[in-house]
Design a protein around this motif. Structure first.
Motif, mmCIF file in Angstrom:
data_model
loop_
_atom_site.group_PDB
_atom_site.id
_atom_site.type_symbol
_atom_site.label_atom_id
_atom_site.label_comp_id
_atom_site.label_asym_id
_atom_site.label_seq_id
_atom_site.Cartn_x
_atom_site.Cartn_y
_atom_site.Cartn_z
ATOM 1 N N ASP A 1 8.297 -3.780 -6.098
ATOM 2 C CA ASP A 1 8.406 -2.489 -5.426
ATOM 3 C C ASP A 1 7.115 -1.667 -5.480
ATOM 4 O O ASP A 1 6.981 -0.704 -4.725
ATOM 5 N N THR A 2 6.190 -2.023 -6.356
ATOM 6 C CA THR A 2 4.933 -1.270 -6.441
ATOM 7 C C THR A 2 3.723 -2.168 -6.209
ATOM 8 O O THR A 2 2.623 -1.887 -6.687
ATOM 9 N N ALA B 1 1.661 -0.907 -2.448
ATOM 10 C CA ALA B 1 2.504 0.284 -2.266
ATOM 11 C C ALA B 1 1.818 1.288 -1.345
ATOM 12 O O ALA B 1 1.570 2.447 -1.706
ATOM 13 N N LYS C 1 2.691 2.861 1.494
ATOM 14 C CA LYS C 1 3.425 4.044 1.946
ATOM 15 C C LYS C 1 3.542 5.070 0.827
ATOM 16 O O LYS C 1 3.355 6.272 1.044
ATOM 17 N N SER C 2 3.822 4.604 -0.382
ATOM 18 C CA SER C 2 3.919 5.518 -1.517
ATOM 19 C C SER C 2 2.584 6.194 -1.779
ATOM 20 O O SER C 2 2.531 7.401 -2.064
ATOM 21 N N ARG D 1 5.679 -6.237 6.821
ATOM 22 C CA ARG D 1 5.794 -6.628 5.415
ATOM 23 C C ARG D 1 6.721 -7.836 5.255
ATOM 24 O O ARG D 1 7.708 -7.805 4.513
ATOM 25 N N SER E 1 9.344 -5.570 -0.079
ATOM 26 C CA SER E 1 9.377 -4.120 -0.313
ATOM 27 C C SER E 1 9.244 -3.354 1.009
ATOM 28 O O SER E 1 8.265 -2.657 1.237
ATOM 29 N N GLU F 1 7.878 0.199 1.990
ATOM 30 C CA GLU F 1 6.443 0.501 2.001
ATOM 31 C C GLU F 1 5.805 0.249 3.371
ATOM 32 O O GLU F 1 4.583 0.265 3.504
#
Length: 504
Positions: free
Chosen positions: A401-402, A405, A407-408, A439, A448, A451
C-alpha cells in the motif's frame, strides 16, 4: 521566425489552464489564447494547424542513464524472461548473432526467473563457456557472470568482497553472482568503448528519446566521463535535440570544484546534481528495509554510501550550487535520508535549491508527509511497478500500500517528478502513463489502485514537476516567456511527438 501553434493546449499554468493557440517568437512563448488573439498580436506569424491534437509542455524523463541506455539498445535484452531456460535460449541466440567478444545484457529479475536463490555461473557455462558473459539484473544492482568472465577479471575464491558489494559464494566458491559494487570487479574488464562508439550510443539515445516525444531529460551519474562529454559534443555540433540536466558522481565533486565547476553551469547540457546511492534495489534484494524486511531470508540489504558521507558531501554540493540527488529504495533508506535532509534544508533554502530523493519506492506511511514538509522532490518511476508488483507481493507484501505511493505523496503536497530509469525500464511515456493511471502488474492484477493518478496529474509529473525540481522556472509550462518546447498528442497518454522551436 514567428509561429502560431493551433491545438487543444494544456498549459500547466493554473492562471490559464486551457487555450487554443500559442504564439512562438525566437524559441519563446510570446502569447497564449485564442487564434484570433494570437493573429492580432503577430499578423505575419505562420500558423501551424494541429487543431485535432493536444499540445502540452514538452515531456521530461526525470531519471535516466542516457548514454548507457544508448549502449543497452544493442545488447542482449532479457526483459520479461520467466525462467533460466528462457535466459539460456536468448543467450544462445544472441551468441550466434554476435560470434566474438564479450556478451553483455540485462533486464531479468531473480524472482521472475522462478528462483529463490541467486543463479550460478554453471547455468551460463552450459550455453557459453569460451566467451565472457555478464548479465545485469533489471535494476542494475546485481549481475550474473559466467566462469570465463570471472577468469578474465582475475576473481577467485580468495578474492575479498569489495566495500559496498558481495561476491556471492557457495561453500566458499564463487557462484558467479555479483551484488552491488562487486559487479564492478567484472565490468572493469570489459573493453572500453571507443570515443566513436560512445558518441554513437549518445546519438542513438537522444534520438530515441526525442522520437518518444521527450524534449528534456535528467541524466544520472556513475557513468564514464566520456558519456557526459559525448552529450556536450552533440550539443556543440548542433545534434542534441534534448535539454539535459546532468549529475556528477559524488566521488568527483572535489575535482569538479577544483576545476571551477558549479551547479547550473552550461546551456543545453547543464550541470546540476551530485549523485549518491544510499541503498540497493528491490529486485536484487539489496534495498534497506525497516523491520520486518524481506520474506526471503537470503536477501542481503546493503548500505552503499554511508549516511555520514552523504551528509558531509551533500552539504558541500549545496554550497557550490549542486542539488544532492540520492538513490533511496527501501523504507529504512527513505526514512534515513529524510532525517538527513531535515538537517540540510536550511542550507538548501539559503541556496534556493530543492533537495531531491530518487525512487522513493517503498515508504512508511509516517514518512509520506515529510516529503512535503521538507520540500523534497519525489523523483519516481511508476513504470517500474509493472514488473515490481509481483516482487513486492512475494518479497515485501506488507509494503504494497505504500509502494509507488504517488497519489498519497501528491495529496500530501509533495513535488512529483517522473522518469523511467532507462535502461532499467523502457522510457516510452505510454508505459509510464499506463503504470501511473492503471497500476496493473504484468499479471494484470491491480496494484494498490488507490494510488492511481489521472492522465493530467501524470502529465504534470512529466513536465512541470521535473522543471520545478531543478529550478527551471521557464520550463514545463506554456505561458509568455517560457521556452517553446512542446509535446503533441492524439490523446493524452498515447503516442507523443516533440515539437520544438530552437533550431533542432
Amino acid at each position: 521566425m514567428a509561429y502560431i501553434v493551433q491545438a487543444n493546449v494544456l498549459t500547466q499554468d493554473p492562471q490559464k489552464p486551457h487555450a487554443e493557440a500559442v504564439l512562438v517568437v525566437q524559441g519563446r512563448v510570446q502569447g497564449v489564447g485564442s487564434l484570433p488573439e494570437m493573429q492580432a498580436m503577430m499578423p505575419s506569424a505562420e500558423v501551424l494547424d494541429h487543431s485535432g491534437k493536444i499540445l502540452t509542455p514538452g515531456l521530461t524523463d526525470a531519471h535516466i542513464h542516457l548514454v548507457r541506455y544508448g549502449f543497452r539498445l544493442s545488447q542482449l535484452d532479457l526483459e520479461g524472461s520467466t525462467s533460466v531456460e528462457e535466459v539460456q535460449q536468448k543467450l544462445q541466440a544472441y551468441a550466434s548473432r554476435k560470434p566474438e567478444g564479450w556478451i553483455v545484457g540485462g533486464g531479468y529479475t531473480v524472482t521472475e526467473l522462478g528462483l529463490t536463490d541467486y543463479p550460478t555461473r554453471a547455468l551460463l557455462d552450459e550455453v557459453v563457456v569460451d566467451r565472457p558473459v555478464l548479465l545485469y539484473s533489471r535494476d542494475l544492482h546485481s549481475a550474473w557472470a559466467n566462469s570465463k568472465a570471472l577468469e578474465l577479471a582475475g576473481l577467485t575464491h580468495a578474492t575479498p568482497d569489495p566495500e559496498g558489494g558481495e561476491l556471492v559464494r557457495s561453500e566458499g566458491d564463487l557462484t558467479g553472482y555479483l551484488l552491488e559494487a562487486a559487479t564492478e570487479l567484472v565490468s572493469s574488464s570489459l573493453p572500453t568503448p571507443t570515443w566513436e562508439e560512445t558518441v554513437d550510443a549518445a546519438r542513438l539515445a537522444v534520438q530515441t528519446l526525442r522520437n518518444f516525444g521527450y524534449t528534456a531529460v535528467h541524466t544520472m551519474a556513475f557513468e564514464p566521463a566520456d558519456d557526459l562529454r559525448a552529450l556536450m559534443h552533440l550539443e556543440q555540433n548542433g545534434e542534441l535535440p534534448l535539454r539535459v540536466w546532468a549529475c556528477i558522481p559524488h566521488t568527483e565533486l572535489d575535482h569538479a570544484v577544483q576545476l571551477g565547476l558549479y551547479g547550473g553551469l552550461g546551456d543545453r547540457v547543464k550541470l546540476g546534481g551530485v549523485k549518491f546511492f544510499l541503498d540497493g534495489a528491490l529486485g536484487s534484494q539489496t534495498a534497506w528495509m525497516l523491520s520486518p524486511g524481506y520474506q526471503n531470508p537470503q536477501a542481503t540489504p546493503m548500505i552503499l554510501d554511508q549516511p555520514e558521507l552523504i551528509r558531509e558531501r551533500a552539504e558541500k554540493a549545496l554550497q557550490y550550487g549542486f542539488i544532492p540527488t540520492v538513490h533511496a529504495i527501501g523504507d529504512q533508506a527513505n526514512r534515513t535520508l529524510l532525517d538527513l535532509y531535515s538537517e540540510l534544508k536550511p542550507l538548501a533554502d539559503q541556496k534556493g535549491l530543492r533537495l531531491r530523493l530518487e525512487h522513493a519506492q517503498h515508504l512508511s506511511r509516517a514518512d509520506i508527509q515529510r516529503f512535503a514538509d521538507l520540500q523534497v522532490t519525489a523523483s519516481m518511476q511508476p513504470v517500474h511497478l509493472i514488473g515490481d508488483a509481483r516482487l513486492v507481493r512475494e518479497l515485501v507484501p506488507h509494503l504494497e500500500d505504500t509502494t509507488y505511493a504517488v497519489k498519497s505523496l501528491q495529496d500530501a503536497g509533495a513535488l512529483l517528478a517522473f522518469g523511467s530509469d532507462a535502461p532499467v525500464a523502457n522510457p516510452d511515456p505510454q508505459l509510464s502513463f499506463a503504470a501511473a493511471t492503471q497500476r496493473l502488474g504484468t499479471d494484470g492484477k491491480p496494484f494498490s489502485p488507490q494510488e492511481r493518478l489521472t492522465p493530467e496529474e501524470t502529465l504534470w509529473a512529466h513536465t512541470r514537476g521535473p522543471a520545478l525540481a531543478v529550478g527551471w522556472q521557464d520550463y514545463g509550462i506554456i505561458q509568455p516567456g517560457a521556452r517553446a518546447d512542446f509535446s503533441l498528442w492524439d490523446e493524452l497518454g498515447g503516442k507523443a511527438e516533440a515539437l520544438t522551436f530552437n533550431g533542432i
